[in-house]
Design a protein around this motif. Sequence first.
Motif, PDB file in Angstrom:
ATOM      1  N   MET A 101      20.554  -8.390  77.201  1.00  0.00           N
ATOM      2  CA  MET A 101      20.637  -6.783  76.437  1.00  0.00           C
ATOM      3  C   MET A 101      21.223  -5.975  77.769  1.00  0.00           C
ATOM      4  SD  MET A 101      17.745  -6.363  73.648  1.00  0.00           S
ATOM      5  CE  MET A 101      18.502  -4.925  72.968  1.00  0.00           C
ATOM      6  N   HIS A 102      22.511  -5.871  78.163  1.00  0.00           N
ATOM      7  CA  HIS A 102      22.855  -5.045  79.321  1.00  0.00           C
ATOM      8  C   HIS A 102      23.921  -4.079  78.837  1.00  0.00           C
ATOM      9  CE1 HIS A 102      24.566  -4.523  83.236  1.00  0.00           C
ATOM     10  NE2 HIS A 102      23.511  -5.126  83.783  1.00  0.00           N
ATOM     11  N   ARG A 103      23.763  -2.952  79.513  1.00  0.00           N
ATOM     12  CA  ARG A 103      24.448  -1.638  79.051  1.00  0.00           C
ATOM     13  C   ARG A 103      25.901  -2.255  79.194  1.00  0.00           C
ATOM     14  NH1 ARG A 103      25.837   2.115  82.688  1.00  0.00           N
ATOM     15  NH2 ARG A 103      25.408   1.527  85.034  1.00  0.00           N
ATOM     16  N   LYS A 104      26.510  -2.906  80.204  1.00  0.00           N
ATOM     17  CA  LYS A 104      27.916  -3.209  80.739  1.00  0.00           C
ATOM     18  C   LYS A 104      28.393  -4.109  79.446  1.00  0.00           C
ATOM     19  CE  LYS A 104      30.439  -1.916  83.203  1.00  0.00           C
ATOM     20  NZ  LYS A 104      31.200  -0.944  83.220  1.00  0.00           N
ATOM     21  N   GLY A 156      46.605   8.588  67.895  1.00  0.00           N
ATOM     22  CA  GLY A 156      46.410   7.401  68.664  1.00  0.00           C
ATOM     23  C   GLY A 156      44.969   7.620  69.138  1.00  0.00           C
ATOM     24  N   PHE A 157      44.211   6.682  69.539  1.00  0.00           N
ATOM     25  CA  PHE A 157      42.848   6.722  69.702  1.00  0.00           C
ATOM     26  C   PHE A 157      42.452   6.238  71.397  1.00  0.00           C
ATOM     27  CE2 PHE A 157      42.574   6.101  65.292  1.00  0.00           C
ATOM     28  CZ  PHE A 157      41.655   6.854  64.774  1.00  0.00           C
ATOM     29  N   ALA A 158      41.491   7.010  71.919  1.00  0.00           N
ATOM     30  CA  ALA A 158      41.020   6.596  73.189  1.00  0.00           C
ATOM     31  C   ALA A 158      39.650   6.454  73.073  1.00  0.00           C
ATOM     32  CB  ALA A 158      41.129   8.011  74.121  1.00  0.00           C
ATOM     33  N   VAL A 159      39.014   5.286  73.564  1.00  0.00           N
ATOM     34  CA  VAL A 159      37.759   5.066  73.690  1.00  0.00           C
ATOM     35  C   VAL A 159      37.226   4.986  75.327  1.00  0.00           C
ATOM     36  CG1 VAL A 159      35.468   3.397  72.997  1.00  0.00           C
ATOM     37  CG2 VAL A 159      37.723   3.777  71.368  1.00  0.00           C
ATOM     38  N   HIS A 160      36.312   5.874  75.560  1.00  0.00           N
ATOM     39  CA  HIS A 160      35.903   5.566  77.174  1.00  0.00           C
ATOM     40  C   HIS A 160      34.318   5.713  77.251  1.00  0.00           C
ATOM     41  CE1 HIS A 160      39.976   6.672  78.486  1.00  0.00           C
ATOM     42  NE2 HIS A 160      40.082   7.601  77.413  1.00  0.00           N
ATOM     43  N   THR A 161      34.041   4.843  77.960  1.00  0.00           N
ATOM     44  CA  THR A 161      32.374   4.688  78.354  1.00  0.00           C
ATOM     45  C   THR A 161      32.192   5.356  79.773  1.00  0.00           C
ATOM     46  OG1 THR A 161      32.439   2.535  79.174  1.00  0.00           O
ATOM     47  CG2 THR A 161      32.199   3.072  76.766  1.00  0.00           C
ATOM     48  N   TRP A 169      27.191  -3.894  76.385  1.00  0.00           N
ATOM     49  CA  TRP A 169      27.426  -3.150  75.378  1.00  0.00           C
ATOM     50  C   TRP A 169      28.431  -2.144  75.508  1.00  0.00           C
ATOM     51  CZ3 TRP A 169      27.729   2.361  75.217  1.00  0.00           C
ATOM     52  CH2 TRP A 169      27.677   2.835  73.914  1.00  0.00           C
ATOM     53  N   GLU A 170      28.919  -1.669  76.594  1.00  0.00           N
ATOM     54  CA  GLU A 170      30.198  -0.911  76.639  1.00  0.00           C
ATOM     55  C   GLU A 170      31.557  -1.573  76.353  1.00  0.00           C
ATOM     56  OE1 GLU A 170      30.381   0.997  80.586  1.00  0.00           O
ATOM     57  OE2 GLU A 170      28.671   1.789  80.411  1.00  0.00           O
ATOM     58  N   TRP A 171      31.309  -2.984  76.724  1.00  0.00           N
ATOM     59  CA  TRP A 171      32.848  -3.739  76.421  1.00  0.00           C
ATOM     60  C   TRP A 171      32.677  -4.081  75.015  1.00  0.00           C
ATOM     61  CZ3 TRP A 171      31.951  -7.935  80.878  1.00  0.00           C
ATOM     62  CH2 TRP A 171      32.481  -7.395  82.105  1.00  0.00           C
ATOM     63  N   CYS A 172      31.994  -4.470  74.139  1.00  0.00           N
ATOM     64  CA  CYS A 172      31.609  -4.792  72.910  1.00  0.00           C
ATOM     65  C   CYS A 172      31.984  -3.297  71.938  1.00  0.00           C
ATOM     66  CB  CYS A 172      30.360  -5.314  72.579  1.00  0.00           C
ATOM     67  SG  CYS A 172      29.865  -6.983  72.981  1.00  0.00           S
ATOM     68  N   VAL A 205      17.041   9.403  84.830  1.00  0.00           N
ATOM     69  CA  VAL A 205      17.365   8.229  83.998  1.00  0.00           C
ATOM     70  C   VAL A 205      18.345   8.326  83.145  1.00  0.00           C
ATOM     71  CG1 VAL A 205      16.227   6.955  81.866  1.00  0.00           C
ATOM     72  CG2 VAL A 205      14.627   8.100  83.544  1.00  0.00           C
ATOM     73  N   SER A 206      19.287   7.340  83.328  1.00  0.00           N
ATOM     74  CA  SER A 206      20.441   7.468  82.570  1.00  0.00           C
ATOM     75  C   SER A 206      20.778   6.126  81.857  1.00  0.00           C
ATOM     76  CB  SER A 206      21.474   7.304  83.969  1.00  0.00           C
ATOM     77  OG  SER A 206      22.984   7.236  83.266  1.00  0.00           O
ATOM     78  N   THR A 207      21.873   6.260  80.880  1.00  0.00           N
ATOM     79  CA  THR A 207      22.233   5.018  80.012  1.00  0.00           C
ATOM     80  C   THR A 207      23.714   5.159  79.702  1.00  0.00           C
ATOM     81  OG1 THR A 207      21.727   4.003  78.031  1.00  0.00           O
ATOM     82  CG2 THR A 207      21.998   6.287  77.921  1.00  0.00           C
ATOM     83  N   SER A 208      24.457   4.593  78.916  1.00  0.00           N
ATOM     84  CA  SER A 208      25.829   4.466  78.761  1.00  0.00           C
ATOM     85  C   SER A 208      26.001   5.400  77.568  1.00  0.00           C
ATOM     86  CB  SER A 208      26.255   3.142  78.602  1.00  0.00           C
ATOM     87  OG  SER A 208      26.100   2.257  79.510  1.00  0.00           O
TER      88      SER A 208
END
Length: 238
Positions: free
Chosen positions: A1-4, A143-148, A6-9, A221-224
Amino acid sequence: MHRKIWEWCFICQALYERGMLENGRKGLGFAVGREPLAALFASLGCTVVATDLDLESAQKPGANWVATGEHAAGMEALNELGLCDEESFRRNVSFRAVNMNCIPGDLEGFDFCWSSCAFEHLGSIENGKQFIYNMVKCLKPGGFAVHTTEYNVSSNEATMDYLPSVLFRKCDFEEMTENLRRRGCSIDIDFTLGDGEADRFVDSPPYKHNPHLKFLFNGYVSTSMSLIIQKELAQKEK
């Protein structure tokens, strides 16, 4: 369970749900590094322009992406996992050196664009916000943009700014949301932090634990976080 992961998915799922990962769609990736998304999208029939910093800029002190193995100097780094057959990859993917603080004006007319944990590395929180506003011009109407990016969940006031890595606060996302909507865009954003065991765990340096969904960085404390942005169908550029 890794945030990176998660970001790609998350990026893939968000684009898929909006009909962007289909044959003939045109996508633009920012600061792609060695991520697998360009090859995956090409394997689905999308035409992709993948971008990253030029080699000289990527080697500068303070953010040496070459030394950490996170920089793509060209096409070779974009299909390392073999997600796309070579013929389709060469036909559907091209590469350009692009600084996200200065997006070339000819990068326009895309069905979708994306970046994974990139716009927090543009030198300041303000630069990150300006990138989000500027990249909308790259999209077709509708159009759509998805940014993490990285989200400071421990403070809505004190944070990291004017550094190679910055941490956006809730108030920064709220400001971006308001400004994008004022420009005619729609935006999906969710501040829910989760309350499961994995959500409550905070990883600390050297970040070798599992799960790694929240992490301690310079006392914060940070997250994506992800932004899903749609350009208005009859957009008037501002």
